[in-house]
Design a protein around this motif. Structure first.
Motif, mmCIF file in Angstrom:
data_model
loop_
_atom_site.group_PDB
_atom_site.id
_atom_site.type_symbol
_atom_site.label_atom_id
_atom_site.label_comp_id
_atom_site.label_asym_id
_atom_site.label_seq_id
_atom_site.Cartn_x
_atom_site.Cartn_y
_atom_site.Cartn_z
ATOM 1 N N VAL A 119 -10.271 -46.172 -0.981
ATOM 2 C CA VAL A 119 -8.922 -46.034 -1.515
ATOM 3 C C VAL A 119 -7.977 -46.975 -0.768
ATOM 4 O O VAL A 119 -7.951 -47.009 0.464
ATOM 5 N N VAL A 120 -7.191 -47.733 -1.533
ATOM 6 C CA VAL A 120 -6.182 -48.633 -0.965
ATOM 7 C C VAL A 120 -4.837 -47.934 -1.052
ATOM 8 O O VAL A 120 -4.428 -47.490 -2.132
ATOM 9 N N VAL A 121 -4.142 -47.820 0.074
ATOM 10 C CA VAL A 121 -2.906 -47.046 0.149
ATOM 11 C C VAL A 121 -1.730 -47.988 0.405
ATOM 12 O O VAL A 121 -1.802 -48.852 1.286
ATOM 13 N N PHE A 122 -0.644 -47.797 -0.361
ATOM 14 C CA PHE A 122 0.562 -48.597 -0.209
ATOM 15 C C PHE A 122 1.761 -47.688 0.036
ATOM 16 O O PHE A 122 1.836 -46.576 -0.500
ATOM 17 N N SER A 123 2.705 -48.181 0.817
ATOM 18 C CA SER A 123 4.029 -47.565 0.886
ATOM 19 C C SER A 123 4.815 -47.985 -0.349
ATOM 20 O O SER A 123 4.561 -49.035 -0.936
ATOM 21 N N SER A 124 5.767 -47.161 -0.755
ATOM 22 C CA SER A 124 6.593 -47.496 -1.914
ATOM 23 C C SER A 124 7.357 -48.787 -1.662
ATOM 24 O O SER A 124 7.963 -48.969 -0.601
ATOM 25 N N ASN A 125 7.345 -49.670 -2.649
ATOM 26 C CA ASN A 125 8.056 -50.946 -2.568
ATOM 27 C C ASN A 125 8.963 -51.031 -3.796
ATOM 28 O O ASN A 125 8.622 -51.660 -4.799
ATOM 29 N N TYR A 126 10.122 -50.360 -3.717
ATOM 30 C CA TYR A 126 10.959 -50.204 -4.906
ATOM 31 C C TYR A 126 11.588 -51.512 -5.359
ATOM 32 O O TYR A 126 11.886 -51.680 -6.544
ATOM 33 N N PHE A 135 9.595 -55.913 -11.459
ATOM 34 C CA PHE A 135 8.629 -55.930 -12.552
ATOM 35 C C PHE A 135 9.127 -55.124 -13.745
ATOM 36 O O PHE A 135 8.856 -55.466 -14.901
ATOM 37 N N SER A 136 9.860 -54.051 -13.493
ATOM 38 C CA SER A 136 10.463 -53.293 -14.591
ATOM 39 C C SER A 136 11.430 -54.175 -15.367
ATOM 40 O O SER A 136 11.423 -54.188 -16.605
ATOM 41 N N ARG A 137 12.254 -54.936 -14.661
ATOM 42 C CA ARG A 137 13.201 -55.832 -15.328
ATOM 43 C C ARG A 137 12.452 -56.856 -16.180
ATOM 44 O O ARG A 137 12.853 -57.161 -17.310
ATOM 45 N N ARG A 138 11.356 -57.383 -15.673
ATOM 46 C CA ARG A 138 10.592 -58.386 -16.413
ATOM 47 C C ARG A 138 9.960 -57.785 -17.672
ATOM 48 O O ARG A 138 9.947 -58.421 -18.735
ATOM 49 N N PRO A 146 20.502 -55.477 -0.320
ATOM 50 C CA PRO A 146 20.448 -54.274 0.513
ATOM 51 C C PRO A 146 19.655 -54.446 1.797
ATOM 52 O O PRO A 146 19.944 -53.808 2.804
ATOM 53 N N ALA A 147 18.633 -55.310 1.773
ATOM 54 C CA ALA A 147 17.811 -55.483 2.969
ATOM 55 C C ALA A 147 18.514 -56.310 4.034
ATOM 56 O O ALA A 147 18.031 -56.408 5.164
ATOM 57 N N ARG A 148 19.665 -56.921 3.691
ATOM 58 C CA ARG A 148 20.349 -57.798 4.651
ATOM 59 C C ARG A 148 21.824 -57.436 4.728
ATOM 60 O O ARG A 148 22.702 -58.267 4.511
ATOM 61 N N ARG A 149 22.105 -56.185 4.994
ATOM 62 C CA ARG A 149 23.494 -55.742 5.083
ATOM 63 C C ARG A 149 24.152 -56.377 6.306
ATOM 64 O O ARG A 149 23.609 -56.363 7.409
ATOM 65 N N VAL A 150 25.314 -56.936 6.084
ATOM 66 C CA VAL A 150 26.028 -57.598 7.178
ATOM 67 C C VAL A 150 27.287 -56.842 7.580
ATOM 68 O O VAL A 150 27.830 -57.078 8.654
ATOM 69 N N VAL A 151 27.789 -55.945 6.716
ATOM 70 C CA VAL A 151 28.983 -55.154 7.024
ATOM 71 C C VAL A 151 28.665 -53.693 6.745
ATOM 72 O O VAL A 151 28.145 -53.359 5.680
ATOM 73 N N ASN A 181 7.411 -58.672 -0.935
ATOM 74 C CA ASN A 181 8.139 -58.851 -2.199
ATOM 75 C C ASN A 181 7.967 -60.281 -2.699
ATOM 76 O O ASN A 181 8.883 -61.088 -2.613
ATOM 77 N N ARG A 182 6.809 -60.569 -3.234
ATOM 78 C CA ARG A 182 6.536 -61.950 -3.658
ATOM 79 C C ARG A 182 7.485 -62.451 -4.750
ATOM 80 O O ARG A 182 7.899 -63.606 -4.709
ATOM 81 N N PRO A 183 7.844 -61.647 -5.753
ATOM 82 C CA PRO A 183 8.699 -62.206 -6.807
ATOM 83 C C PRO A 183 10.183 -62.212 -6.467
ATOM 84 O O PRO A 183 10.973 -62.755 -7.239
ATOM 85 N N THR A 184 10.592 -61.638 -5.342
ATOM 86 C CA THR A 184 12.024 -61.557 -5.030
ATOM 87 C C THR A 184 12.395 -62.145 -3.678
ATOM 88 O O THR A 184 13.573 -62.186 -3.343
ATOM 89 N N ASP A 185 11.415 -62.590 -2.897
ATOM 90 C CA ASP A 185 11.692 -63.093 -1.551
ATOM 91 C C ASP A 185 11.128 -64.503 -1.435
ATOM 92 O O ASP A 185 9.919 -64.720 -1.596
#
Length: 422
Positions: free
Chosen positions: A67-74, A80-83, A383-388, A409-413
């Motif tokens: 079994v391959v286990v992943f943490s949630s990557n929202y 992918f939902s948007r696509r 959100p991953a780079r909050r500066v304030v 996050n290959r398609p967003t980073d």
């Protein structure tokens, strides 16, 4: 005619897109903080891995099963939902995004073979996004759900597509569907219907509509009529305004300090404020809740919440953070180890449509405050780079989630774009 397009094992399918070696292997996706099972591939389901169960209880039973286990990557799943939804606009201009992995399409204007259309939809979505989907086509949204279920189980005979009008034995299909498995029927209503002698979708479809209305109101009557082939639920082309906004997380470690909880609750309230402004709403009530772990048998279990009502609705994160902190101090009990907390915004109203108060002690959100919030939201667009952020959010970061198995996050980073060598 409606087509329901549902992504197959969506979270697991997203993880496979950039890791084709995972095809055929059992995949499990865990909830926030790597706690419970929230998604399974077909192979994981075949192993008997239950949904919603804590992973630490499941892991020993499937050790050695590959079994391959992943943490949630929202972020990955959202992209992918948007696509997928963008791809579906190629087939109908009228669609309702029902959830992150489901969408209803109006295909009543299609003059060709609807089964062929469904197969084209499934083929195109898979080719353009890498996500496999099932398609159910029927004259009502509820029957489209039933048809999609048949397609997922491979009972349609048309691959990933089921056209309800081409089902050989529709009465038998409805008779085989338990009433609790019907879209819109909760477990409590399922028990009540069974007590009344309605145990299957067929029985519900053949029940007298006036009797259904007396038993469960107009909602239950509509479900019965829809199963009988009478369309009662149109597409929701404009998403309804939110009635509540909640931000809640399980902690990376159990927290016993008030200071640690203050940092977590402040971050949740600030995040809720961002969502509030994005929806162009204001909140007049703030609920804060905390709880300890229900699985710590040797420790006392405690869960509590409190709601604070504002005189004037607001979308100012500063006021929301202050209000949430006040609520936390009311329900905090020393000596306990807390596992989870959350902030819930209620009594939401459209910004600019609030009822004024002649003798209010609180002032409404000023133009200067709203300009400040707009500026902060712009700076914190990622959100991953909050500066304030608010200072209270920085008093502790011990609450932040464990995501030890999170994929990149290959398609967003930009840093994780896949590299192809010729």
């Amino acid at each position: 005619m409606f087509a329901l397009v549902d992504c197959n094992n969506f979270y697991a399918s997203c993880e496979r897109v950039f890791q084709p070696a995972l095809e055929g292997r059992p995949i499990v996706v865990l909830s926030n903080n790597d706690g419970c099972v929230v998604a399974r591939s077909a192979e994981a389901k075949a192993l008997g891995i239950p949904m919603g169960k804590p992973w630490f209880k499941v892991a020993p039973a499937v050790r050695g099963a590959g079994v391959v286990v992943f943490s949630s990557n929202y972020a990955l799943y959202g992209e992918f939902s948007r696509r997928v939804m963008q791809t579906l606009t190629q087939f109908s201009p009228r669609l309702e995004v029902y959830s992150i992995d489901e969408c209803f399409l109006d295909v009543g204007g299609h003059r060709g073979d609807l089964t062929a259309l469904g197969q084209a939809i499934a083929r195109t979505v898979r080719r353009w996004t890498g996500i496999p989907v099932s398609v159910g086509i029927a004259p009502t949204k509820t029957l489209a759900k039933v048809a999609n279920r048949l397609a997922k189980k491979g009972q349609a005979g048309q691959g990933p597509v089921c056209h309800w009008g081409e089902v050989a034995a529709p009465r038998e299909a409805l008779a085989a569907l338990a009433v609790e498995d019907i879209w819109g029927i909760a477990a409590r209503w399922g028990g009540r219907l069974r007590q009344a002698g309605v145990a299957t979708a067929l029985a519900l479809a053949e029940a007298d509509p006036s009797w259904l209305r007396r038993l469960g109101g107009v909602v239950l009557e509509r479900i019965g009529r829809e199963l009988a082939g009478c369309s009662c639920l149109p597409l929701e082309l404009v998403p309804p305004a939110k009635k509540q906004i909640m931000v809640s997380r399980s902690f990376g470690e159990r927290l016993s300090s008030l200071t640690d909880l203050q940092g977590a609750v402040a971050a949740f309230a600030a995040r809720a404020g961002v969502k509030l402004r994005r929806e162009r709403l204001r909140a007049q009530a703030v609920t804060v809740f905390v709880q300890t772990s229900p699985f710590a048998d040797a420790e006392p279990w405690y869960a509590n919440g409190v709601t604070l009502v504002l005189e004037r609705p607001t979308q100012d994160s500063g006021r929301l953070v202050q209000c949430a902190q006040e609520g936390l101090t009311r329900i905090f009990r020393p000596g306990l180890r807390y596992q989870k907390a959350g902030v819930l915004l209620m009594d939401l109203t459209p910004a600019g449509a609030e009822q004024g108060l002649l003798f209010a002690s609180q002032t409404p959100d000023s133009p200067a405050t709203m300009r400040l919030m707009t500026c902060v939201d712009t700076l914190n667009r990622e959100p991953a780079r909050r500066v304030v952020c608010h200072a209270r959010e920085l008093v502790s970061t011990r609450w932040q989630m464990r995501q030890q198995r999170k994929s990149v996050n290959r398609p967003t980073d930009w840093a994780h774009l896949p590299v192809v060598h010729a």
